[in-house]
Design an enzyme around this catalytic site. Sequence first.
Site, PDB file in Angstrom:
ATOM      1  N   ARG A 180       0.820  -1.211   0.000  1.00 17.79           N
ATOM      2  CA  ARG A 180       0.000   0.000   0.000  1.00 17.79           C
ATOM      3  C   ARG A 180       0.860   1.269   0.000  1.00 17.79           C
ATOM      4  O   ARG A 180       0.512   2.278  -0.634  1.00 17.79           O
ATOM      5  CB  ARG A 180      -0.914   0.002   1.224  1.00 17.79           C
ATOM      6  N   HIS A 226       0.407   4.513  -2.505  1.00 21.97           N
ATOM      7  CA  HIS A 226       0.200   5.894  -2.061  1.00 21.97           C
ATOM      8  C   HIS A 226       1.361   6.806  -2.444  1.00 21.97           C
ATOM      9  O   HIS A 226       1.182   8.010  -2.579  1.00 21.97           O
ATOM     10  CB  HIS A 226      -0.051   5.934  -0.551  1.00 21.97           C
TER      11      HIS A 226
END
Length: 320
Positions: free
Chosen positions: A61, A65
Amino acid sequence: MAHSPNSYVALALIFLLIGTSSAQLSENFYSNKCPKVFDTVKSVVRSAVAKERRIGASLLRLFFHDCFVDGCDGSILLDDTSSFKGEKTAAPNNNSVRGYELIDAIKSKVEAICPGVVSCADIVAITARDSVLILGGPFWNVKVGRRDSRTANFTAANTGVIPPPTSNLTNLISTFQAQGLSAKDMVALSGAHTIGKSRCTSFRNHIYNDSNIDNTFAKIRQNNCPKKSGLGDNNLANLDFRTPTYFDNNYYKNLIIKRGLLHSDQVLFNGGSTDSIVKTYSQNDKAFDSDFVAAMIKMGNNKPLIGKQGEIRKNCRRFN
Ligand code: HEM
Ligand SMILES: *[C@@H]1O[C@H](CO)[C@@H](O)[C@H](O)[C@H]1NC(C)=O
Ligand SMILES: *[C@@H]1O[C@H](CO)[C@@H](O)[C@H](O)[C@H]1NC(C)=O
Ligand SMILES: *[C@@H]1O[C@H](CO)[C@@H](O)[C@H](O)[C@H]1NC(C)=O
Ligand SMILES: *[C@@H]1O[C@H](CO)[C@@H](O)[C@H](O)[C@H]1NC(C)=O
């Protein structure tokens, strides 16, 4: 002179260089400069995942991002200072993104073998690949050669460049489109939710208010996520209720039976244009793996800093 054949050639060359700036990333960028980088990163990720399997999800993740805000340039890693506001406290990241300490640990090991050579942005990209592989997913060759930003953009990170879990299908398609990623890429990349966890605050509305959710599943999730906002906001639930620490295609099988945890998960299979892709991935793990890999490489090519742009940070948390 402006119309001489030579200037056309020069122009064509410039367009070629701009148009293929991502082609400057390559699998062997560090082959001479730091041949041990891949093994070094992998061994740290491997032992971290052995201790806590969720960290693999967190690293995957982190890469997403980082890449969505001004490209994969390590901008998310920069700490706030009294004179600098980075991306860490932006809504999608604050109290949510994990793995910064592990990136620091890897960076120190890499600096010890090849000082000033390997960017933080590349380390993030490599850890994302290693995490997927170690958790049972596909392997791919990571392209490297990214450099680290000397900027960050709180506003971009905070205001919808990274889609929120309340997104409808139209929102999801357009936020990914804005990064050069197709609807199919978006559905494949969402399969990352086959691992890791979400906080109650991110799925509360879906389990109490939405109708496109299996009733038994909603009840189970409500047990550890109180209805009232502010109560148990940080309580965690697995994004994939079946095999939350294995990278597989169960995420899509869950969507078919209305057991997606986030609103933004279930909209991928809700009578709309992406239903057929979800169905394919739910039935064909190989198709998911190969589309996921292609989309990860595409996301990783997102506006990298190359050549003399940016810098190679010594410490991932601050500019040199
Ligand atoms: C399609 C749009 C997406 C939305 C709306 C979304 C939203 C979210 C949310 C709300 C969480 C839980 C955060 C929390 O409550 O703290 C989460 C977790 C996660 N997301 Fe996504 N996400 C999306 C796409 C992606 C992509 C493209 C990837 C990677 C390729 C990804 C990887 C993950 C992982 C692995 C976790 C679990 C992290 C952990 O356990 O630390 N997501 N996502
Ligand atoms: C981030 O979270 C902290 C601690 O929960 C909170 O005090 C702070 O206001 C949040 N920052 C932003 C920008 O929302
Ligand atoms: C930061 O992001 C915002 C919103 O996406 C954008 O309007 C602004 O131009 C960006 N700032 C910089 C310095 O790139
Ligand atoms: C999706 O959400 C946006 C707001 O974020 C809204 O304007 C739009 O009407 C919604 N689209 C659909 C099809 O519900
Ligand atoms: C459900 O929706 C209502 C109306 O939009 C809203 O006021 C309420 O806060 C929502 N409840 C939850 C648990 O999200």
